[in-house]
Enzyme design. Structure first.
Site, PDB file in Angstrom:
ATOM      1  N   ASP A 265       0.832  -1.207   0.000  1.00  0.00           N
ATOM      2  CA  ASP A 265       0.000   0.000   0.000  1.00  0.00           C
ATOM      3  C   ASP A 265       0.867   1.258   0.000  1.00  0.00           C
ATOM      4  O   ASP A 265       0.563   2.240  -0.675  1.00  0.00           O
ATOM      5  CB  ASP A 265      -0.927   0.008   1.227  1.00  0.00           C
ATOM      6  CG  ASP A 265      -1.814  -1.228   1.302  1.00  0.00           C
ATOM      7  OD1 ASP A 265      -2.223  -1.704   0.229  1.00  0.00           O
ATOM      8  OD2 ASP A 265      -2.076  -1.708   2.414  1.00  0.00           O
TER       9      ASP A 265
ATOM     10  N   HIS B 107      -5.477  -3.431   5.398  1.00  0.00           N
ATOM     11  CA  HIS B 107      -4.893  -3.834   4.112  1.00  0.00           C
ATOM     12  C   HIS B 107      -5.974  -4.406   3.195  1.00  0.00           C
ATOM     13  O   HIS B 107      -5.836  -5.495   2.656  1.00  0.00           O
ATOM     14  CB  HIS B 107      -3.769  -4.852   4.348  1.00  0.00           C
ATOM     15  CG  HIS B 107      -3.064  -5.277   3.091  1.00  0.00           C
ATOM     16  ND1 HIS B 107      -2.432  -4.381   2.252  1.00  0.00           N
ATOM     17  CD2 HIS B 107      -2.895  -6.501   2.525  1.00  0.00           C
ATOM     18  CE1 HIS B 107      -1.888  -5.046   1.245  1.00  0.00           C
ATOM     19  NE2 HIS B 107      -2.167  -6.326   1.372  1.00  0.00           N
TER      20      HIS B 107
END
Length: 347
Positions: free
Chosen positions: A182, A209
């Site tokens: 990310d 996530h």
């Protein structure tokens, strides 16, 4: 050519944490012996991750494990003339040997996402795999740093924590959910939009996530840019949240984010190794046991050290848009955490 490739990789990894002087201090000539085990090493993420860890001069021993196929991967990777000695292990009966004496265990094992699937759709399959592997970790290398890639990370990290608690081996400083991809995506997308060199960009990503639980803090991005509108920030946030789906759809049913995930997994594992080796000021984002919100697990910047997790860092100042995103993500993240805990306790 080999020196150029290795130096290029080291340079790329160095951007994830330590200074150049720190890296030189822990060159392959002086670095302590460190064993890294990769569980799921024959898979789409596992194979490129095995390559990247073989190239890491901090790794002296590399154990590659999967249910099948690992002897071939190990033979292939072992021909690369770098420090790490490589052994492949396959099948349940060899899992213990793969794990023994490991300093860092990386878990990319499990099934990948396919078009139309969410990370949560993977839960029933991957939850069982993670539970089984963590049971073995608690037996064979209970003091190892464990970095979890297997999705859904928002649930698999809580599963691992419960397995370790049941075995009496849980140490919250040693369990990490890898959210580095990310961060990698946020850096890349921000640099492209802000028109700044990506090598110098840093963007914290907090929350979880998966989908809206991924919250990039572009208000804290460096170098700062005054050229981005509110619409730009919103679009960058959504693209970061949907980065995995973007790759799944682009591969048209033939895979998910394997290469970028392997890179991100290698960056985080390298940071853990540097921390264990005493390199100062190693800070990465990771999904860990946390008290900075009311949720028991949360991704934020963490400081890594000789014991694994040394400090969970605060969120810092948030924009109004980020504050709103934080409140929106909490219910979904809470449900995913509770789902993982419930699975581990009932199975």
């Amino acid at each position: 050519m080999r020196r150029f490739v290795i130096r290029s990789l080291e340079s790329a990894i160095r951007r994830g944490g330590a200074s150049a002087s720190s890296c030189r201090r822990f060159s392959s000539d002086s670095a302590p012996e460190r064993k890294v085990a990769i569980l799921g090493a024959a898979g789409g993420i596992g194979q490129p991750l095995s390559l990247l860890m073989k190239l890491n001069p901090l790794v002296s021993s590399l154990a590659l494990y999967d249910i099948a196929g690992t002897p071939g991967v190990a033979a292939d990777v072992s021909h690369i003339n770098t420090r790490a000695e490589v052994v492949g292990y396959a099948g349940d009966e060899q899992l213990g040997k793969a794990l023994e004496d490991s300093d860092v265990v990386i878990i990319p094992a499990g099934v990948p996402r396919k078009p139309g699937m969410t990370r949560d759709d993977l839960f029933n399959i991957n939850a069982g795999i993670v539970k089984s592997l963590c049971t073995a970790i608690s037996k064979y290398c209970p003091n190892a740093v464990v970095t979890m890639i297997s999705n859904p990370v928002n649930s698999t990290v809580p599963i691992a924590s419960e397995v370790f608690k049941k075995a009496g081996t849980y140490d919250e400083r040693k369990l990490f959910g890898v959210t580095t991809l990310d961060v990698v995506r946020a850096k890349t997308f921000y640099a492209g939009k802000a028109k700044v060199p990506v090598a110098g960009v840093n963007v914290p990503v907090v929350g979880g996530h998966a989908g809206i639980t991924i919250l990039p803090l572009f208000s804290q991005a460096t170098p700062a840019s005054n050229d981005l509108s509110d619409d730009d920030i919103e679009a960058l946030t959504k693209r970061t949240q949907d980065g995995g789906t973007e790759v799944v759809e682009a591969k048209a049913g033939k895979g998910s984010a394997t290469l970028s995930m392997a890179y991100a997994g290698a960056i985080f594992a390298d940071a853990c190794l540097k921390g264990l080796n005493g390199v100062p000021d190693i800070v990465e984002c990771s999904f860990v046991q946390s008290s900075i919100t009311e949720l028991p697990f949360f991704a934020s910047k963490v400081r890594l050290g000789k014991n694994g997790l040394e400090e969970v860092l605060g969120l810092g100042p948030l924009s109004d848009y980020e504050k709103e995103g934080l409140e929106k993500l909490k219910p979904e993240l809470k449900a995913s955490i509770e789902k993982g805990i419930k699975f581990a306790q009932e199975n």
